[in-house]
Write a protein that holds these residues in place. Structure first.
Motif, PDB file in Angstrom:
ATOM      1  N   UNK A  71       1.028  -1.251  -0.185  1.00  0.00           N
ATOM      2  CA  UNK A  71      -0.001  -0.064  -0.025  1.00  0.00           C
ATOM      3  C   UNK A  71       1.098   1.314   0.131  1.00  0.00           C
ATOM      4  N   UNK A  72       1.736   1.240   0.976  1.00  0.00           N
ATOM      5  CA  UNK A  72       2.684   2.506   1.081  1.00  0.00           C
ATOM      6  C   UNK A  72       3.644   2.596  -0.073  1.00  0.00           C
ATOM      7  N   UNK A  73       4.217   1.490  -0.449  1.00  0.00           N
ATOM      8  CA  UNK A  73       5.010   1.663  -1.883  1.00  0.00           C
ATOM      9  C   UNK A  73       4.277   2.096  -3.129  1.00  0.00           C
ATOM     10  N   UNK A  74       2.907   1.565  -3.242  1.00  0.00           N
ATOM     11  CA  UNK A  74       2.085   2.335  -4.350  1.00  0.00           C
ATOM     12  C   UNK A  74       2.095   3.581  -4.097  1.00  0.00           C
ATOM     13  N   UNK A  78       4.336   6.810  -6.648  1.00  0.00           N
ATOM     14  CA  UNK A  78       3.807   7.807  -7.546  1.00  0.00           C
ATOM     15  C   UNK A  78       3.916   9.241  -6.848  1.00  0.00           C
ATOM     16  N   UNK A  79       3.969   9.108  -5.379  1.00  0.00           N
ATOM     17  CA  UNK A  79       4.138  10.648  -4.875  1.00  0.00           C
ATOM     18  C   UNK A  79       5.283  10.606  -3.797  1.00  0.00           C
ATOM     19  N   UNK A  80       6.272  10.702  -4.542  1.00  0.00           N
ATOM     20  CA  UNK A  80       7.848  10.389  -3.653  1.00  0.00           C
ATOM     21  C   UNK A  80       7.887  11.474  -2.660  1.00  0.00           C
ATOM     22  N   UNK A  93       1.035   8.984   5.991  1.00  0.00           N
ATOM     23  CA  UNK A  93       1.714   9.943   5.134  1.00  0.00           C
ATOM     24  C   UNK A  93       1.331  11.128   5.165  1.00  0.00           C
ATOM     25  N   UNK A  94       2.226  12.093   5.124  1.00  0.00           N
ATOM     26  CA  UNK A  94       2.202  13.470   5.357  1.00  0.00           C
ATOM     27  C   UNK A  94       2.643  14.374   4.044  1.00  0.00           C
ATOM     28  N   UNK A 154      -5.093   9.904  -2.825  1.00  0.00           N
ATOM     29  CA  UNK A 154      -4.146  10.722  -2.710  1.00  0.00           C
ATOM     30  C   UNK A 154      -4.314  12.129  -3.536  1.00  0.00           C
ATOM     31  N   UNK A 155      -4.563  11.726  -4.810  1.00  0.00           N
ATOM     32  CA  UNK A 155      -4.697  13.077  -5.898  1.00  0.00           C
ATOM     33  C   UNK A 155      -5.816  14.073  -5.412  1.00  0.00           C
TER      34      UNK A 155
END
Length: 163
Positions: A71-74, A78-80, A93-94, A154-155
């Motif tokens: 989950x976190x890798x995916x 895309x959002x490094x 994630x912040x 996230x988007x």
């Protein structure tokens, strides 16, 4: 967190059960989250159990650990620029000072949370087939991680911050 610290300053003179009740009734906190905030605001050193994702996953079984890592890798692939932190003893994630996403392992499922109820509302059609709670989405412990779903969460969350 700055906001929640100010809330706690406003109720600093209340007793522990009153603070818990206030957070649950006025802000919709779960018992666990209310307890974590109250204990932290009272200076508890034991309220922090994990320093990183590995620590969080240390006592989890292989299937749950694999799902959470995926989950976190995916999301981070895309959002490094999103920072993986441990908050309320859960991986989050912040983006700068804002929490955008979190996950929590339970006995029979995993909860994912976009930290924005508008995101859940906007994704109602995407979330058909999932159990959607007030602020979280329940996924199986062996979830075949839906990359498009996570990226959209996230988007939408990032878009809401820019408005």
């Amino acid at each position: 967190m700055r906001y929640w610290h100010s809330v706690m300053k406003d109720i600093v003179d209340l007793k522990y059960p009153q603070q818990i009740a206030y957070l649950k009734e006025e802000h919709g906190f779960s018992q666990a989250h209310a307890n974590a905030l109250v204990m932290y605001s009272r200076g508890s050193k034991s309220s922090r159990r994990f320093d990183n994702l590995d620590g969080y996953l240390k006592n989890q079984d292989e299937i749950k650990s694999k799902t959470i890592r995926k989950i976190f890798k995916v999301i981070q692939s895309k959002y490094p620029k999103l920072e993986l932190v441990i908050a309320w003893n859960q991986p989050m994630l912040k983006w700068e000072s804002e929490y955008l996403f979190g996950a929590s392992i339970l006995k029979n499922h995993i909860l994912i949370a976009p930290w924005n109820p508008k995101v859940l509302s906007a994704m109602k059609a995407d979330l058909q087939g999932y159990k959607v709670n007030k602020k979280t989405v329940q996924v199986p412990i062996d979830w075949k991680v839906d990359e498009k779903l996570l990226h959209k969460m996230i988007r939408l969350n990032l878009q809401s911050l820019k408005k």
